[in-house]
Design a protein around this motif. Structure first.
Motif, PDB file in Angstrom:
ATOM      1  N   VAL A  78       0.813  -1.223   0.000  1.00  0.00           N
ATOM      2  CA  VAL A  78       0.000   0.000   0.000  1.00  0.00           C
ATOM      3  C   VAL A  78       0.844   1.270   0.000  1.00  0.00           C
ATOM      4  O   VAL A  78       0.316   2.365  -0.128  1.00  0.00           O
ATOM      5  CB  VAL A  78      -1.002   0.040   1.178  1.00  0.00           C
ATOM      6  CG1 VAL A  78      -2.018  -1.074   1.055  1.00  0.00           C
ATOM      7  CG2 VAL A  78      -0.290   0.011   2.505  1.00  0.00           C
ATOM      8  N   THR A  88      -1.431   4.194  -1.488  1.00  0.00           N
ATOM      9  CA  THR A  88      -2.347   4.026  -2.609  1.00  0.00           C
ATOM     10  C   THR A  88      -3.672   4.732  -2.301  1.00  0.00           C
ATOM     11  O   THR A  88      -4.059   4.851  -1.133  1.00  0.00           O
ATOM     12  CB  THR A  88      -2.632   2.540  -2.879  1.00  0.00           C
ATOM     13  OG1 THR A  88      -3.278   1.984  -1.733  1.00  0.00           O
ATOM     14  CG2 THR A  88      -1.369   1.776  -3.218  1.00  0.00           C
ATOM     15  N   PRO A  89      -4.376   5.196  -3.326  1.00  0.00           N
ATOM     16  CA  PRO A  89      -5.670   5.845  -3.099  1.00  0.00           C
ATOM     17  C   PRO A  89      -6.663   4.950  -2.363  1.00  0.00           C
ATOM     18  O   PRO A  89      -7.397   5.422  -1.495  1.00  0.00           O
ATOM     19  CB  PRO A  89      -6.159   6.166  -4.510  1.00  0.00           C
ATOM     20  CG  PRO A  89      -4.918   6.276  -5.325  1.00  0.00           C
ATOM     21  CD  PRO A  89      -3.964   5.277  -4.734  1.00  0.00           C
ATOM     22  N   ASP A  90      -6.677   3.667  -2.678  1.00  0.00           N
ATOM     23  CA  ASP A  90      -7.610   2.749  -2.016  1.00  0.00           C
ATOM     24  C   ASP A  90      -7.320   2.631  -0.524  1.00  0.00           C
ATOM     25  O   ASP A  90      -8.244   2.574   0.293  1.00  0.00           O
ATOM     26  CB  ASP A  90      -7.556   1.361  -2.668  1.00  0.00           C
ATOM     27  CG  ASP A  90      -8.081   1.371  -4.093  1.00  0.00           C
ATOM     28  OD1 ASP A  90      -8.904   2.252  -4.422  1.00  0.00           O
ATOM     29  OD2 ASP A  90      -7.665   0.499  -4.877  1.00  0.00           O
ATOM     30  N   PHE A  91      -6.049   2.610  -0.156  1.00  0.00           N
ATOM     31  CA  PHE A  91      -5.690   2.545   1.254  1.00  0.00           C
ATOM     32  C   PHE A  91      -6.097   3.836   1.973  1.00  0.00           C
ATOM     33  O   PHE A  91      -6.604   3.800   3.091  1.00  0.00           O
ATOM     34  CB  PHE A  91      -4.187   2.294   1.416  1.00  0.00           C
ATOM     35  CG  PHE A  91      -3.754   2.172   2.845  1.00  0.00           C
ATOM     36  CD1 PHE A  91      -4.096   1.062   3.593  1.00  0.00           C
ATOM     37  CD2 PHE A  91      -3.010   3.173   3.451  1.00  0.00           C
ATOM     38  CE1 PHE A  91      -3.707   0.940   4.922  1.00  0.00           C
ATOM     39  CE2 PHE A  91      -2.611   3.070   4.769  1.00  0.00           C
ATOM     40  CZ  PHE A  91      -2.955   1.949   5.509  1.00  0.00           C
ATOM     41  N   LYS A  92      -5.908   4.969   1.315  1.00  0.00           N
ATOM     42  CA  LYS A  92      -6.302   6.253   1.903  1.00  0.00           C
ATOM     43  C   LYS A  92      -7.807   6.273   2.182  1.00  0.00           C
ATOM     44  O   LYS A  92      -8.248   6.761   3.220  1.00  0.00           O
ATOM     45  CB  LYS A  92      -5.938   7.413   0.986  1.00  0.00           C
ATOM     46  CG  LYS A  92      -4.448   7.636   0.851  1.00  0.00           C
ATOM     47  CD  LYS A  92      -4.183   8.762  -0.126  1.00  0.00           C
ATOM     48  CE  LYS A  92      -2.718   8.967  -0.377  1.00  0.00           C
ATOM     49  NZ  LYS A  92      -2.465  10.076  -1.323  1.00  0.00           N
ATOM     50  N   VAL A  93      -8.584   5.737   1.254  1.00  0.00           N
ATOM     51  CA  VAL A  93     -10.040   5.676   1.438  1.00  0.00           C
ATOM     52  C   VAL A  93     -10.380   4.780   2.618  1.00  0.00           C
ATOM     53  O   VAL A  93     -11.235   5.125   3.442  1.00  0.00           O
ATOM     54  CB  VAL A  93     -10.748   5.191   0.153  1.00  0.00           C
ATOM     55  CG1 VAL A  93     -12.212   4.919   0.402  1.00  0.00           C
ATOM     56  CG2 VAL A  93     -10.578   6.209  -0.959  1.00  0.00           C
ATOM     57  N   GLU A  94      -9.713   3.634   2.719  1.00  0.00           N
ATOM     58  CA  GLU A  94      -9.948   2.727   3.852  1.00  0.00           C
ATOM     59  C   GLU A  94      -9.666   3.426   5.178  1.00  0.00           C
ATOM     60  O   GLU A  94     -10.439   3.306   6.124  1.00  0.00           O
ATOM     61  CB  GLU A  94      -9.063   1.486   3.743  1.00  0.00           C
ATOM     62  CG  GLU A  94      -9.491   0.482   2.705  1.00  0.00           C
ATOM     63  CD  GLU A  94      -8.591  -0.739   2.721  1.00  0.00           C
ATOM     64  OE1 GLU A  94      -8.512  -1.392   3.786  1.00  0.00           O
ATOM     65  OE2 GLU A  94      -7.971  -1.028   1.694  1.00  0.00           O
ATOM     66  N   LYS A 143     -12.346   6.000   6.020  1.00  0.00           N
ATOM     67  CA  LYS A 143     -13.617   5.420   6.435  1.00  0.00           C
ATOM     68  C   LYS A 143     -13.595   4.871   7.860  1.00  0.00           C
ATOM     69  O   LYS A 143     -14.639   4.533   8.408  1.00  0.00           O
ATOM     70  CB  LYS A 143     -14.027   4.306   5.470  1.00  0.00           C
ATOM     71  CG  LYS A 143     -14.487   4.827   4.124  1.00  0.00           C
ATOM     72  CD  LYS A 143     -14.918   3.691   3.223  1.00  0.00           C
ATOM     73  CE  LYS A 143     -15.447   4.196   1.903  1.00  0.00           C
ATOM     74  NZ  LYS A 143     -15.866   3.092   1.034  1.00  0.00           N
ATOM     75  N   TYR A 181     -11.797  13.134   2.677  1.00  0.00           N
ATOM     76  CA  TYR A 181     -12.911  12.247   2.338  1.00  0.00           C
ATOM     77  C   TYR A 181     -14.252  12.924   2.634  1.00  0.00           C
ATOM     78  O   TYR A 181     -15.189  12.840   1.842  1.00  0.00           O
ATOM     79  CB  TYR A 181     -12.783  10.942   3.118  1.00  0.00           C
ATOM     80  CG  TYR A 181     -13.839   9.921   2.810  1.00  0.00           C
ATOM     81  CD1 TYR A 181     -13.822   9.223   1.608  1.00  0.00           C
ATOM     82  CD2 TYR A 181     -14.853   9.647   3.713  1.00  0.00           C
ATOM     83  CE1 TYR A 181     -14.786   8.272   1.314  1.00  0.00           C
ATOM     84  CE2 TYR A 181     -15.828   8.698   3.429  1.00  0.00           C
ATOM     85  CZ  TYR A 181     -15.787   8.019   2.234  1.00  0.00           C
ATOM     86  OH  TYR A 181     -16.749   7.086   1.957  1.00  0.00           O
ATOM     87  N   VAL A 205     -14.458  10.090  -2.315  1.00  0.00           N
ATOM     88  CA  VAL A 205     -13.461   9.142  -2.809  1.00  0.00           C
ATOM     89  C   VAL A 205     -12.648   9.728  -3.958  1.00  0.00           C
ATOM     90  O   VAL A 205     -11.439   9.506  -4.062  1.00  0.00           O
ATOM     91  CB  VAL A 205     -14.137   7.830  -3.264  1.00  0.00           C
ATOM     92  CG1 VAL A 205     -13.147   6.887  -3.910  1.00  0.00           C
ATOM     93  CG2 VAL A 205     -14.831   7.161  -2.098  1.00  0.00           C
ATOM     94  N   HIS A 236      -7.742  10.267  -5.895  1.00  0.00           N
ATOM     95  CA  HIS A 236      -7.159   9.835  -7.160  1.00  0.00           C
ATOM     96  C   HIS A 236      -6.312  10.950  -7.736  1.00  0.00           C
ATOM     97  O   HIS A 236      -6.722  12.105  -7.790  1.00  0.00           O
ATOM     98  CB  HIS A 236      -8.246   9.364  -8.120  1.00  0.00           C
ATOM     99  CG  HIS A 236      -8.965   8.173  -7.586  1.00  0.00           C
ATOM    100  ND1 HIS A 236      -8.390   6.927  -7.539  1.00  0.00           N
ATOM    101  CD2 HIS A 236     -10.181   8.042  -7.016  1.00  0.00           C
ATOM    102  CE1 HIS A 236      -9.235   6.074  -6.982  1.00  0.00           C
ATOM    103  NE2 HIS A 236     -10.326   6.728  -6.648  1.00  0.00           N
TER     104      HIS A 236
END
Length: 101
Positions: A19, A31-37, A40, A77, A82, A86
């Motif tokens: 990540v 990574t963007p996905d990890f930042k979103v996790e 949240k 966020y 989301v 990116h």
């Protein structure tokens, strides 16, 4: 961010985590996905658990750096959702050509 610099040993350790997209002596990017996790997560404790699940030791990254990351990701966020994580959507908008004005 935090004033603490990463040691070469820490950089080598974190560089091998999936990540982490970039790490230098003073910066770390995820990574963007990890930042979103992370964004949240309801509490810092939940975010800390998420870091542990991805084998990121908070002590390696410094507590104040972790607090700053968590706060920034939550705020980003909340304000823009989301899409704000990116890369293509970050920074200033390009100025229109002067001919069009």
């Amino acid at each position: 961010m935090a004033n603490k610099k990463f040691t070469q040993e820490t950089i080598d350790t974190l560089r091998n985590i999936d990540v982490v997209t970039y790490i230098s002596e003073t910066q770390i990017n995820f990574t963007p996905d990890f930042k979103v996790e992370v964004a949240k997560c309801k509490t810092k404790y939940d975010a800390r658990q998420l870091f542990k699940e991805h084998n990121i030791d908070i002590d390696l990254t410094d507590q104040s750096r972790f607090d700053s990351l968590y706060s920034r990701f939550k705020s980003q966020y909340k304000n823009k959702g989301v899409v704000s994580f990116h890369i293509g959507t970050r920074g200033r908008k390009k100025q229109a050509d002067k001919k069009d004005l």
